[in-house]
Write an enzyme that holds these catalytic residues in place. Structure first.
Site, short mmCIF file in Angstrom:
data_model
loop_
_atom_site.label_atom_id
_atom_site.label_comp_id
_atom_site.label_asym_id
_atom_site.label_seq_id
_atom_site.Cartn_x
_atom_site.Cartn_y
_atom_site.Cartn_z
N GLY A 12 0.79 -1.23 0.00
CA GLY A 12 0.00 0.00 0.00
C GLY A 12 0.82 1.27 0.00
O GLY A 12 0.34 2.31 0.45
N SER A 13 2.06 1.21 -0.52
CA SER A 13 2.84 2.45 -0.53
C SER A 13 2.28 3.45 -1.54
O SER A 13 2.32 4.67 -1.31
CB SER A 13 4.33 2.17 -0.79
OG SER A 13 4.54 1.75 -2.10
N ASN A 14 1.72 2.96 -2.64
CA ASN A 14 1.07 3.89 -3.58
C ASN A 14 -0.23 4.44 -2.98
O ASN A 14 -0.57 5.61 -3.20
CB ASN A 14 0.82 3.20 -4.92
CG ASN A 14 2.06 3.20 -5.78
OD1 ASN A 14 2.45 4.23 -6.31
ND2 ASN A 14 2.71 2.05 -5.88
N ASN A 112 -4.42 2.09 -13.52
CA ASN A 112 -3.42 1.25 -12.86
C ASN A 112 -2.05 1.89 -12.99
O ASN A 112 -1.81 2.68 -13.91
CB ASN A 112 -3.40 -0.14 -13.51
CG ASN A 112 -2.47 -1.10 -12.81
OD1 ASN A 112 -2.38 -1.10 -11.58
ND2 ASN A 112 -1.74 -1.91 -13.58
N HIS A 114 1.92 0.59 -13.37
CA HIS A 114 2.70 -0.62 -13.64
C HIS A 114 4.18 -0.29 -13.55
O HIS A 114 4.63 0.73 -14.07
CB HIS A 114 2.37 -1.12 -15.06
CG HIS A 114 3.16 -2.34 -15.41
ND1 HIS A 114 2.84 -3.58 -14.91
CD2 HIS A 114 4.26 -2.50 -16.19
CE1 HIS A 114 3.73 -4.46 -15.37
NE2 HIS A 114 4.60 -3.83 -16.14
N ASP A 150 -2.04 -5.34 -18.86
CA ASP A 150 -1.24 -4.11 -18.93
C ASP A 150 -1.18 -3.55 -20.35
O ASP A 150 -0.14 -3.05 -20.79
CB ASP A 150 0.18 -4.37 -18.40
CG ASP A 150 0.17 -4.86 -16.96
OD1 ASP A 150 -0.65 -4.36 -16.16
OD2 ASP A 150 0.98 -5.75 -16.62
C1 GRF Z 1 3.83 -1.02 -7.47
O1 GRF Z 1 5.16 -1.01 -7.89
C2 GRF Z 1 2.89 -1.11 -8.65
O2 GRF Z 1 3.43 -0.64 -9.83
C3 GRF Z 1 2.70 -2.60 -8.81
O3 GRF Z 1 2.73 -3.12 -7.51
C4 GRF Z 1 3.50 -2.26 -6.66
C5 GRF Z 1 2.61 -1.97 -5.51
O4 GRF Z 1 3.29 -1.46 -4.42
N1 GRF Z 1 1.49 -2.86 -9.56
P1 GRF Z 1 2.48 -0.87 -3.18
O5 GRF Z 1 1.55 -1.95 -2.65
O6 GRF Z 1 1.70 0.33 -3.65
O7 GRF Z 1 3.53 -0.53 -2.19
#
Ligand code: GRF
Length: 209
Positions: A12-14, A112, A114, A150
């Site tokens: 969940g870092s994004n 999304n 990627h 993708d």
């Molecule tokens: C990210 O690098 C995204 O591109 C890929 O999975 C990773 C998710 O990381 N689809 P996080 O869970 O958001 O840390």
């Protein structure tokens, strides 16, 4: 107000980057037009759920292993999204392939990120595949989700160098740092309608993030 959900499967870092951005949006971005109303994980107990809870965003688990088929899982997922009146889906490390039926239902309303420069290195091992191929540049791609793996129209990309010493992990974390910078901005613009699609080409108002 555009209501969106973030779908996760892991760290969940994004998601954290999106929530931080929404909590404190730069003036140039129309983040106030939208709000993350729900976080859904297909895996119980992942750190991303705690990220949502800490930010006060409702978090739900729709555990794919609890369903006998992909269709049943997606029906439950869709029902959860409808219950929260979700209009857009933002995938952030969501590691389930979605069926063409589900994707069609959300067509043009699902984004999304990627961890590679598509169309190079699609699939679940973007950074590992880039390291194995010996490329010198990789990066991240924000795209619409279509029925392929993708393959949806590309909205924004950012490049990062690939070092000779890189592993999948080191490259992956360098790419994630760039994702954290661009994904929230792109989400904000797209959800505010500040884009136009011409065939395969997506024009973001004011250019890239
Ligand atoms: C990210 O690098 C995204 O591109 C890929 O999975 C990773 C998710 O990381 N689809 P996080 O869970 O958001 O840390």
């Amino acid at each position: 107000m555009t209501r969106f959900a973030v779908l996760i499967s892991g760290k969940g870092s994004n998601l954290r980057a999106i929530l931080d951005f929404w909590a404190n949006p730069p003036i140039a971005y129309p983040a106030h037009l939208s709000a993350p109303v729900l976080v859904v994980s297909n895996r119980p107990g992942v750190p991303g759920l705690a990220v949502a809870e800490a930010a006060g965003v409702p978090a739900q688990v729709v555990d794919h292993t609890a369903f006998s088929s992909r269709a049943a899982f997606e029906e439950a997922l869709d029902a959860t999204l409808r219950r929260h009146e979700v209009q857009w889906l933002v995938l952030a490390g969501f590691m389930r392939l979605l069926s063409p039926e589900f994707v069609r239902r959300w067509a043009g309303r699902m984004l999304n990120t990627h961890p590679a420069l598509l169309p190079a290195f699609p699939g679940p091992r973007g950074p590992a595949d880039a390291v194995a191929a010996g490329v010198k540049v990789s990066g991240c791609t924000v795209h619409f989700v279509d029925e392929g793996m993708d393959t949806g129209a590309i909205i924004a990309q950012a490049a990062v160098p690939v070092l000779d010493t890189d592993t999948a992990e080191s490259l992956g974390s360098r790419i994630r740092r760039v994702e954290h910078r661009i994904y929230p901005k792109v989400v904000a613009k797209v959800l505010a309608g500040q884009f136009r699609v011409e065939g395969r080409v997506v024009h973001l108002e004011g250019g890239g993030p």
